[in-house]
Design an enzyme around this catalytic site. Structure first.
Site, PDB file in Angstrom:
ATOM      1  CD  GLU A  11      -3.132  -1.008   0.093  1.00  0.00           C
ATOM      2  OE1 GLU A  11      -2.951   0.205  -0.493  1.00  0.00           O
ATOM      3  OE2 GLU A  11      -3.845  -1.824   0.122  1.00  0.00           O
ATOM      4  CG  ASP A  34      -5.568  -7.407  -7.943  1.00  0.00           C
ATOM      5  OD1 ASP A  34      -4.518  -7.650  -7.206  1.00  0.00           O
ATOM      6  OD2 ASP A  34      -6.513  -6.517  -7.262  1.00  0.00           O
ATOM      7  CD  GLU A  90     -15.161  -4.791  -1.531  1.00  0.00           C
ATOM      8  OE1 GLU A  90     -13.917  -5.180  -1.462  1.00  0.00           O
ATOM      9  OE2 GLU A  90     -15.182  -4.328  -2.796  1.00  0.00           O
ATOM     10  CB  THR A 116      -2.131  -0.780  -9.668  1.00  0.00           C
ATOM     11  OG1 THR A 116      -3.447  -1.463  -9.358  1.00  0.00           O
ATOM     12  CG2 THR A 116      -1.419  -0.522  -8.237  1.00  0.00           C
TER      13      THR A 116
END
Length: 933
Positions: free
Chosen positions: A147, A294, A388, A492
């Site tokens: 993150e 992903d 979600e 991203t």
């Protein structure tokens, strides 16, 4: 990413190309798009309407950004319901989701380049000065490497990229001297200790001040990380190396990618979700394109675009071929086992896979992108937002929605590729839903439950970093931009990196290491750009013809996933037995179970238990069928337990000045009026009863008659309270929890049980509110006296007519209001778990809640499993039916005052204003483990 297909250069030439050929590719696709957009019958949106929607996006961004700056900065994120900043350590921990917070003004850094995309150059210049002056990267705090890389390092690099662009233009940022890049380099060095492993894979967390293995680091004991966590570093780290000339960052990121590639499952060419950072063993052996994997795929393709290294494209194409062979089951994308890719690992999908159609556009594979995007859009039209997680028959699996931008991202790329105005209408729907259901006075609030319309007190930084970028670019024309977006690639997190980096400071050897691990057939890979005439035939209805069969896929059909083993049989026989059809009293079914290696054990209580031993199956194919059968049975058993619970209800404040914008999650009662059968609900003003516990005859019946009674939990049975207020003439009741600080944010759904007697005499509706939600109503009574609420199964649309009338009255009386000080609702502290009192019962319902994006559950991967099912005399789990989605309303809390000074200490709130926040991320993770294992 700015281009419209995932290739570089053209003319069949192999190898890297720089900025101009890539830009020409994008322009070529856009020219093809313009043909479609202008085609007769295409329903093109007018330029005026596009401009109006673009301006609406700007206004929405201003609303979110200004509230963050006014009420939260320098905190990392805004809490839009309580109108204050989220400071790590001052709020109850939310588990892994808090690892994104590092006391470095996360939202401001994440938003820097968004300001320039939206033409807010003055605000950008002010924001950069604030970041340089106020942000400290040397905090003693443990943060997520993943993150921090994509949001903070990416945000600083994106800000630097557009800052030097503006400086070159000569009007803004003339004082700028690379300060953001210096901060990015400082942060890069703080992340490097995480890579101190034998494999080269980084630890998932690092202490910004002390690194990993320092005694005071409080981290460094982890053994696992997700594939995306280790594989989503190359763009930011390579850009940092190219900008600064310091090669170590790109070297570390490449080493991590090389290791993941080497550890892929060789027969399927798939990767798992989590990997041991020391040994390279796969910990989670399921594979998909959603949470946990992903952006690994995304960065392989984009690394080729930015860096021009053929090996990244070869790896991406190898993985993509495996994805389309095993995971893609149009329009679905279902996880499979890496060792048994014909076997689905689960029967639900998470919302993070919504990015994949956009990636397919970049790859140039348009048809499956259109199909999956349309399926996702149908789910959104049913629930207003993308839950979600949702099942293969489009039921909600996890009900939360944190305002994720991935679907908007794919919508933007599909519009760029096709020029189909349909995608402008999709974007318009997204804008309307955000304003209607997520907008609150202090910003935009995440949806806690898309079914009830209730909110969560969070506005993640990615909402500002990504959502408004993609929505604005969707409606913007080239003349609306102050720079050429085609000169940049999106990370991203949608941060902008210039394509000219591909030819700058190339200190890394471009040795093709891919072929060391696998023999690749060049004929399988596209080395040239896709021909737009092939992608978009001379048919203006091309995209529509692909979408049309999927228009009613959600509402009118319940497609079930088909196993790959089943598909491989073609027109042959289907798998012999599905869990939903199984009957324990059917001898033929028992014989099929035996063939699949499944044993049936009769229990003393009349139930039967199933246990599978794969080695006892008649064949490997039968063993796979048995494993699938066991997974289905576990899910059906879990679903049957859920169906025994009542769903949550809603308490909606409909009087001035709320007009239905505040929606509180309420627990149902197992007695009284069934609100699900009375769609209009029960509406009335509230009144506090005497005695407040409602355990004896009401002494103020005149105040309660024809109103909804408020009472406190405790001292007697719920049914007794209901009878007493019904006798006093109340039309409904709300029981408020007496546990100080309890909240629906942190506690499971509470369900009020009867008293063990016949409760048919109770005819009024009864709902339960935790202490935090109950105090919102009590505070409203203290401030406004007359408070009207609606008790219902789902919140209704707010009263827009009354709201507009109230706004006009407010404008007329503004001079009076300016002399008054607005009071704000007080909140109670803490998060207390619910414990039932004597005589009362607490039923915990399996509400669909959301774990962190990288936290996923282990799928069933062992050969021995057991599952309890109804006995021969009991009804089996019913097959779920398709249900129509109702529109969900918007919830809104009253604002609390907030000090916007930069000093951190000034941001500390008094204890009575600190609210309990989310623990549901961890609870949902544990719940999933129970459901799936």
């Amino acid at each position: 990413m700015s281009g419209a297909a995932g290739c570089r250069g053209g003319g069949g030439e192999r190898g890297p190309r720089w900025r101009r050929p890539w830009k020409l590719l994008a322009l070529g696709l856009l020219s093809a798009s313009s043909v479609l957009a202008a085609a007769p019958g295409a329903g093109a949106m007018s330029k005026e309407e596009k401009r109006r929607l673009g301006n609406q996006v700007l206004e929405m961004f201003d609303h979110a950004y200004s509230n963050y700056m006014d009420h939260a900065y320098p905190a990392d994120e805004l809490m839009p319901l309580t109108c204050r900043g989220r400071v790590r350590g001052q709020e109850p921990s939310r588990g892994d989701v808090d690892d994104a917070l590092g006391k470095f003004s996360l939202t401001l850094i994440d938003t820097l380049d968004t300001l320039v995309v939206l033409n807010k150059t003055k605000e950008f210049e002010e924001a950069v000065k604030k970041v340089i002056k106020d942000v400290n990267l040397d905090n003693d705090i443990v943060v997520s490497v993943f993150e921090t890389n994509i949001r903070v390092l990416g945000g600083l690099l994106g800000g630097h990229s557009v800052a030097i662009m503006l400086k070159d233009k000569g009007e803004y940022m003339q004082w700028y001297n690379g300060e953001l890049l210096h901060m990015a380099k400082e942060l890069g060095y703080k992340l490097l200790p995480a890579f101190n492993t034998t494999s080269g894979l980084p630890y998932p967390r690092v202490n910004l001040k002390f690194g990993v293995r320092h005694p005071e680091a409080r981290t460094g004991t982890e053994t696992d990380t997700c594939t995306a966590c280790a594989g989503t570093l190359i763009l930011e780290f390579a850009a940092l190396s190219r900008f600064t000339g310091t090669s170590i960052f790109e070297e570390y990121a490449r080493k991590a990618l090389d290791f993941i590639w080497e550890k892929r499952q060789r027969s399927s060419n798939l990767v798992g979700v989590t990997i041991n950072i020391h040994t390279g063993d796969w910990v989670r052996k399921d594979s998909g394109v959603g949470a946990g994997i992903d952006s690994y795929y995304e960065y392989l393709l984009k690394a080729y675009v930015l860096l021009g290294d053929d090996s990244f494209l070869e790896r991406f194409n190898t993985h993509y071929d495996a994805i389309m062979k095993y995971i893609s089951q149009p329009p679905l994308l279902l996880d499979v086992h890496i060792h048994k890719p014909m076997l689905n690992a689960r029967t639900w999908m998470d919302s993070l896979l919504a990015f994949f159609p956009g990636l397919q556009v970049l790859k140039g594979d348009i048809r499956p992108a259109i199909e999956t995007h349309e399926m996702l859009y149908q789910v959104i039209k049913k629930h207003n937002f993308l839950p979600e997680a949702f099942t293969t028959d489009f039921r909600v699996h996890w009900a939360q929605h944190p305002l994720r931008p991935e679907f908007a991202e794919s919508t933007y790329f599909l519009y760029k590729a096709t020029g189909d105005p349909y995608y402008l209408e999709v974007g318009k729907t997204l804008i309307e839903n955000l304003n209607k259901y997520a907008r609150v006075p202090c910003g935009f609030a995440a949806m806690k439950d898309v079914r009830t319309g209730s909110h969560e007190d969070r506005m993640d930084s990615f909402f500002l970093a990504e959502m408004f970028k993609y929505l604005y670019l969707l409606f913007a024309d080239k003349e609306d931009m102050i720079f050429d977006i085609e000169d940049y690639i999106f990370t991203t997190e949608a941060h902008l990196l210039p394509l000219w980096l591909s030819t700058t400071n190339q200190t890394i050897s471009k040795k093709n290491t891919t072929t060391e691990y696998t023999e690749l057939d060049d004929s399988n890979f596209d080395w040239t750009c896709p021909n737009t005439q092939i992608l978009f035939p001379n048919d203006p209805m091309f995209a529509q013809s692909i979408r049309e069969p999927l228009k009613n896929v959600v509402d009118k059909s319940c497609p079930r996933s088909i196993s790959r083993a089943e598909e491989s049989l073609g027109t042959g026989p289907k798998p012999p037995l599905r869990a939903r059809d199984f009957m324990a009293s059917n001898p033929e079914h028992l014989e099929i179970l035996k063939k699949m290696g499944v044993s049936l054990i009769h229990l003393k209580d009349g139930r039967v238990q199933l246990v599978q031993h794969a080695v006892q199956a008649a064949s490997s194919l039968d063993a796979e069928d048995g494993l699938r059968f066991m997974q289905e049975m576990i899910e059906l058993s879990s679903q049957q337990q859920k169906e025994q619970q009542l769903p949550p209800r809603a308490v909606q404040i409909v009087s001035h000045p709320f007009f239905g914008r505040v929606v509180l999650t309420a627990g149902p009662a197992q007695f009284g009026m069934d609100l699900s059968k009375h769609k209009s609900g029960t509406r009335g003003f509230v009144a506090t009863i005497k005695p407040y516990n409602g355990c004896s005859e009401i002494t103020n019946p005149e105040a309660v008659k024809e109103k909804i009674a408020l009472m406190q939990r405790g001292q007697c049975m719920f049914a007794e309270k209901a009878r007493n207020i019904q006798k006093a003439g109340a039309i409904g009741g709300i029981v408020i929890d007496d546990n100080e600080g309890s909240s629906s944010d942190t506690a499971p759904l509470f369900q009020m049980a009867g008293d063990g007697k016949n409760t048919d005499d109770i005819t009024i509706p009864m709902l339960f509110l935790f202490n935090k939600e109950g105090n919102i109503i009590l505070d409203a009574i203290r401030e406004y006296e007359a408070v009207e609420v609606l008790l219902s199964d789902k919140a209704k649309d707010r009263d827009l007519e009354m709201e507009n009338m109230d706004q006009k009255l407010s404008e007329n009386d503004s001079h009076k209001q300016n002399s008054e000080e607005a009071s704000s609702a007080s909140q109670d502290v803490g998060a207390v778990s619910e414990e039932p009192e004597e005589g009362e019962s607490s039923d915990v319902s399996d509400l669909d809640s959301l774990p962190p994006a990288q936290a996923d559950t282990d799928s069933v991967s062992t050969s021995d499993q057991d599952s309890s099912i109804p006995g021969p005399g009991e009804a089996g789990a019913p097959e779920p039916a398709c249900t129509q989605g109702d529109e969900q309303p918007q919830e809104q809390q009253t604002e609390t005052e907030s000090d916007s000074k930069v000093n951190w200490d000034n941001k500390v709130q008094p204890m009575e204003s600190i609210l309990a926040d989310w623990n549901e991320d961890i609870e949902a993770f544990e719940m999933m483990e129970k459901d799936e294992l």
